[in-house]
Motif scaffolding. Structure first.
Motif, PDB file in Angstrom:
ATOM      1  N   ILE A 176       0.843  -1.203   0.000  1.00  0.00           N
ATOM      2  CA  ILE A 176       0.000   0.000   0.000  1.00  0.00           C
ATOM      3  C   ILE A 176       0.877   1.252   0.000  1.00  0.00           C
ATOM      4  O   ILE A 176       0.606   2.211  -0.741  1.00  0.00           O
ATOM      5  CB  ILE A 176      -0.977  -0.018   1.195  1.00  0.00           C
ATOM      6  CG1 ILE A 176      -2.030  -1.117   0.975  1.00  0.00           C
ATOM      7  CG2 ILE A 176      -1.656   1.344   1.371  1.00  0.00           C
ATOM      8  CD1 ILE A 176      -2.841  -1.450   2.217  1.00  0.00           C
ATOM      9  N   HIS A 177       1.920   1.257   0.815  1.00  0.00           N
ATOM     10  CA  HIS A 177       2.858   2.386   0.777  1.00  0.00           C
ATOM     11  C   HIS A 177       3.436   2.560  -0.629  1.00  0.00           C
ATOM     12  O   HIS A 177       3.513   3.679  -1.153  1.00  0.00           O
ATOM     13  CB  HIS A 177       3.998   2.162   1.767  1.00  0.00           C
ATOM     14  CG  HIS A 177       3.647   2.408   3.205  1.00  0.00           C
ATOM     15  ND1 HIS A 177       3.044   3.568   3.639  1.00  0.00           N
ATOM     16  CD2 HIS A 177       3.848   1.650   4.317  1.00  0.00           C
ATOM     17  CE1 HIS A 177       2.883   3.520   4.957  1.00  0.00           C
ATOM     18  NE2 HIS A 177       3.349   2.361   5.386  1.00  0.00           N
ATOM     19  N   LYS A 178       3.843   1.457  -1.224  1.00  0.00           N
ATOM     20  CA  LYS A 178       4.410   1.514  -2.578  1.00  0.00           C
ATOM     21  C   LYS A 178       3.406   2.107  -3.561  1.00  0.00           C
ATOM     22  O   LYS A 178       3.751   2.955  -4.393  1.00  0.00           O
ATOM     23  CB  LYS A 178       4.816   0.107  -3.040  1.00  0.00           C
ATOM     24  CG  LYS A 178       5.435   0.068  -4.435  1.00  0.00           C
ATOM     25  CD  LYS A 178       5.621  -1.362  -4.927  1.00  0.00           C
ATOM     26  CE  LYS A 178       4.280  -1.974  -5.319  1.00  0.00           C
ATOM     27  NZ  LYS A 178       4.433  -3.309  -5.952  1.00  0.00           N
ATOM     28  N   ASN A 179       2.154   1.672  -3.466  1.00  0.00           N
ATOM     29  CA  ASN A 179       1.123   2.173  -4.376  1.00  0.00           C
ATOM     30  C   ASN A 179       0.919   3.676  -4.231  1.00  0.00           C
ATOM     31  O   ASN A 179       0.692   4.382  -5.224  1.00  0.00           O
ATOM     32  CB  ASN A 179      -0.200   1.438  -4.142  1.00  0.00           C
ATOM     33  CG  ASN A 179      -0.170  -0.001  -4.605  1.00  0.00           C
ATOM     34  OD1 ASN A 179       0.741  -0.398  -5.336  1.00  0.00           O
ATOM     35  ND2 ASN A 179      -1.133  -0.789  -4.180  1.00  0.00           N
ATOM     36  N   TYR A 180       0.966   4.161  -2.999  1.00  0.00           N
ATOM     37  CA  TYR A 180       0.819   5.607  -2.801  1.00  0.00           C
ATOM     38  C   TYR A 180       1.996   6.365  -3.404  1.00  0.00           C
ATOM     39  O   TYR A 180       1.808   7.411  -4.045  1.00  0.00           O
ATOM     40  CB  TYR A 180       0.655   5.931  -1.320  1.00  0.00           C
ATOM     41  CG  TYR A 180      -0.767   5.763  -0.832  1.00  0.00           C
ATOM     42  CD1 TYR A 180      -1.808   6.480  -1.412  1.00  0.00           C
ATOM     43  CD2 TYR A 180      -1.081   4.882   0.204  1.00  0.00           C
ATOM     44  CE1 TYR A 180      -3.118   6.330  -0.976  1.00  0.00           C
ATOM     45  CE2 TYR A 180      -2.386   4.733   0.651  1.00  0.00           C
ATOM     46  CZ  TYR A 180      -3.405   5.461   0.051  1.00  0.00           C
ATOM     47  OH  TYR A 180      -4.704   5.305   0.481  1.00  0.00           O
ATOM     48  N   PHE A 181       3.195   5.878  -3.195  1.00  0.00           N
ATOM     49  CA  PHE A 181       4.346   6.537  -3.813  1.00  0.00           C
ATOM     50  C   PHE A 181       4.222   6.532  -5.338  1.00  0.00           C
ATOM     51  O   PHE A 181       4.483   7.537  -6.003  1.00  0.00           O
ATOM     52  CB  PHE A 181       5.648   5.858  -3.384  1.00  0.00           C
ATOM     53  CG  PHE A 181       6.154   6.282  -2.033  1.00  0.00           C
ATOM     54  CD1 PHE A 181       6.440   7.614  -1.758  1.00  0.00           C
ATOM     55  CD2 PHE A 181       6.354   5.349  -1.021  1.00  0.00           C
ATOM     56  CE1 PHE A 181       6.910   8.015  -0.519  1.00  0.00           C
ATOM     57  CE2 PHE A 181       6.831   5.735   0.224  1.00  0.00           C
ATOM     58  CZ  PHE A 181       7.112   7.078   0.477  1.00  0.00           C
ATOM     59  N   ASN A 182       3.806   5.408  -5.883  1.00  0.00           N
ATOM     60  CA  ASN A 182       3.653   5.323  -7.343  1.00  0.00           C
ATOM     61  C   ASN A 182       2.523   6.197  -7.864  1.00  0.00           C
ATOM     62  O   ASN A 182       2.500   6.547  -9.050  1.00  0.00           O
ATOM     63  CB  ASN A 182       3.420   3.866  -7.764  1.00  0.00           C
ATOM     64  CG  ASN A 182       4.686   3.037  -7.707  1.00  0.00           C
ATOM     65  OD1 ASN A 182       5.791   3.579  -7.704  1.00  0.00           O
ATOM     66  ND2 ASN A 182       4.532   1.726  -7.670  1.00  0.00           N
ATOM     67  N   SER A 183       1.583   6.566  -6.996  1.00  0.00           N
ATOM     68  CA  SER A 183       0.471   7.427  -7.399  1.00  0.00           C
ATOM     69  C   SER A 183       0.817   8.910  -7.306  1.00  0.00           C
ATOM     70  O   SER A 183      -0.009   9.757  -7.655  1.00  0.00           O
ATOM     71  CB  SER A 183      -0.755   7.137  -6.525  1.00  0.00           C
ATOM     72  OG  SER A 183      -1.219   5.826  -6.766  1.00  0.00           O
ATOM     73  N   GLY A 184       2.004   9.215  -6.814  1.00  0.00           N
ATOM     74  CA  GLY A 184       2.431  10.608  -6.778  1.00  0.00           C
ATOM     75  C   GLY A 184       2.765  11.148  -5.405  1.00  0.00           C
ATOM     76  O   GLY A 184       3.218  12.290  -5.275  1.00  0.00           O
ATOM     77  N   ALA A 185       2.536  10.365  -4.350  1.00  0.00           N
ATOM     78  CA  ALA A 185       2.865  10.835  -3.005  1.00  0.00           C
ATOM     79  C   ALA A 185       4.377  10.951  -2.841  1.00  0.00           C
ATOM     80  O   ALA A 185       5.140  10.138  -3.369  1.00  0.00           O
ATOM     81  CB  ALA A 185       2.304   9.884  -1.954  1.00  0.00           C
ATOM     82  N   ALA A 186       4.788  11.981  -2.114  1.00  0.00           N
ATOM     83  CA  ALA A 186       6.197  12.149  -1.781  1.00  0.00           C
ATOM     84  C   ALA A 186       6.452  11.843  -0.314  1.00  0.00           C
ATOM     85  O   ALA A 186       7.595  11.850   0.132  1.00  0.00           O
ATOM     86  CB  ALA A 186       6.655  13.575  -2.087  1.00  0.00           C
TER      87      ALA A 186
END
Length: 306
Positions: free
Chosen positions: A50-60
């Motif tokens: 889930i963390h990975k998905n958020y980073f891949n969605s644009g989260a910094a």
């Protein structure tokens, strides 16, 4: 400048979104006293993903799954103190691993510090109806804060804070015992005008203007419709960066420990520029928001910064 200061000086920072609801989508039962932190035992690989998905969605910035992961929360239910600390360590490691496995070259890890009301597991973070002495608040928060710092988070996320006296106690704790540690402070508000305990938001924000360790201040886990009114109270009372990350507009039922869905589609493309214009520079999502929401927020930020 520190890593966090470098990020917030360079433009709008995108935060991640909800953890508990993403775990529920994976059929992980979080309807318990530990909420999403129970997945640290049940399914740590899903937290990492889930963390990975958020980073891949644009989260910094990733917020660790420690909002309800307090040492006392775990030991109250029969775990050893050693195991409790290991679970906090795991939460930080999973966020870091999610970043490493994502498409991003770099990012921030924020150590989530939820309020005492979250430990009560009765929805008190949405009422602020609890009262401890300053020393008792500090004794409660010290172990988790110290461990998150030892685990190497980039910033402490003092989030969903509904009780002004509690935030003052934490601020004093940082000044007295962790003087080099940085944090952002995010209040819980029902309407964008007051903290849940009734303290005027404007006054609460102004109080922390001289607390240099608080690098950003704002609100989270309130309906998107409350963000603009909140910003109108925050911006005139601080020179700090402003953080906002609303939930999806649902209401929390403390009896069933579930969110009641009442919202329609959220027009992030319309809302985000309004929030930026009103002073927000750290923007993300809270409960019930998803990687798709974060992607839309990121796209809205990109559009405004072209």
């Amino acid at each position: 400048m520190t890593k966090f200061e470098t990020y917030i000086a360079s433009g709008t920072v995108i935060l991640d979104g909800g953890m508990g609801s993403e775990l529920e989508k994976r059929h992980i039962d979080v309807n318990n006293i530990w909420w999403s932190a129970s997945a640290l035992i049940q399914s740590p690989d899903d937290i990492r993903d889930i963390h990975k998905n958020y980073f891949n969605s644009g989260a910094a910035l990733a917020i660790t799954d420690t909002y309800q992961a307090h040492v006392k929360s775990f030991t109250d239910q029969g775990l050893s103190e050693t195991k409790a600390y290991e679970l906090i360590d795991s939460a930080v490691a999973l966020a870091k691993s999610g970043l490493e496995k994502s498409h991003r070259n770099n990012g921030l890890i924020a150590g989530s510090v939820g309020p005492y009301g979250a430990y009560l597991a009765n929805g008190a973070e949405y009422t602020g109806r609890y009262h401890l002495t300053e020393q008792a608040y500090q004794n409660f928060h010290r172990p988790r804060i110290a461990r998150l710092i030892a685990d190497g988070v980039d910033i402490l996320a003092l989030e969903t804070m509904p009780n002004f006296e509690e935030t003052k106690a934490i601020g004093h704790l940082l000044q007295q015992e962790f003087p080099t540690v940085e944090a952002y402070l995010s209040f819980a508000t029902e309407d964008g005008d007051h903290l849940w305990d009734g303290t005027p938001l404007a006054g609460a924000v102004a109080y922390f203007e001289t607390v240099v360790q608080i690098k950003a201040i704002g609100v989270n886990c309130t309906s998107p419709q409350n963000i603009l009114p909140a910003l109108e109270k925050i911006a005139p009372n601080t020179s700090k960066k402003i953080v906002v990350y609303p939930n999806a507009g649902d209401e929390y039922d403390p009896k069933t420990k579930r969110w009641v869905s009442q919202h329609g589609p959220i027009n992030w493309a319309e809302l985000v520029p309004l929030w930026q214009a009103a002073g927000a520079s750290l923007i993300g999502g809270c409960c019930r928001t998803s990687p798709d929401d974060i992607q839309e927020i990121a796209q809205a930020v990109i559009a405004t910064e072209k």
